[in-house]
Design a protein around this motif. Structure first.
Motif, short mmCIF file in Angstrom:
data_model
loop_
_atom_site.label_atom_id
_atom_site.label_comp_id
_atom_site.label_asym_id
_atom_site.label_seq_id
_atom_site.Cartn_x
_atom_site.Cartn_y
_atom_site.Cartn_z
N THR A 83 8.35 -32.51 49.25
CA THR A 83 7.13 -32.39 50.04
C THR A 83 7.03 -33.50 51.08
N LEU A 84 7.36 -34.72 50.70
CA LEU A 84 7.32 -35.82 51.66
C LEU A 84 8.35 -35.65 52.77
N ALA A 85 9.53 -35.16 52.42
CA ALA A 85 10.55 -34.91 53.45
C ALA A 85 10.07 -33.83 54.41
N GLY A 86 9.48 -32.77 53.88
CA GLY A 86 8.94 -31.72 54.74
C GLY A 86 7.81 -32.23 55.61
N TRP A 87 6.95 -33.05 55.06
CA TRP A 87 5.83 -33.61 55.83
C TRP A 87 6.36 -34.49 56.97
N ASN A 88 7.34 -35.33 56.69
CA ASN A 88 7.90 -36.18 57.74
C ASN A 88 8.57 -35.35 58.83
N ASN A 89 9.27 -34.30 58.43
CA ASN A 89 9.90 -33.43 59.43
C ASN A 89 8.85 -32.70 60.26
N TRP A 90 7.76 -32.27 59.64
CA TRP A 90 6.71 -31.60 60.38
C TRP A 90 6.06 -32.56 61.38
#
Length: 78
Positions: A25-32
């Motif tokens: 989730t954190l990786a996805g948030w950073n990419n977003w």
């Protein structure tokens, strides 16, 4: 194996699963966030560009749409 061992294994697996979900989730948030920063940087319009007639017309159209949607949400007939 005792019941305590089973409980510890279950707790460890649950903790590992939660950690993996949080990391994903954190990786996805950073990419977003990186995508949004890129979109903002690419699509940046100078502040003094609002004087262009097409921009003013588009803004007026968007304001009218918002006004209509707010009226619909409030239950007011136009």
């Amino acid at each position: 194996m005792t019941a305590i061992d089973h409980d510890l294994i279950a707790a460890g697996l649950l903790l590992l699963t939660v950690a993996m979900v949080v990391a994903g989730t954190l990786a996805g948030w950073n990419n977003w966030l990186a995508l949004r920063r890129f979109q903002i940087d690419v699509g940046r319009v100078p502040a003094d560009d609002t004087g262009h007639p097409a921009t003013r017309i588009e803004l007026a159209d968007l304001k009218e749409r918002v006004r209509r949607l707010e009226a619909i949400a409030a239950g007011v007939d136009l």
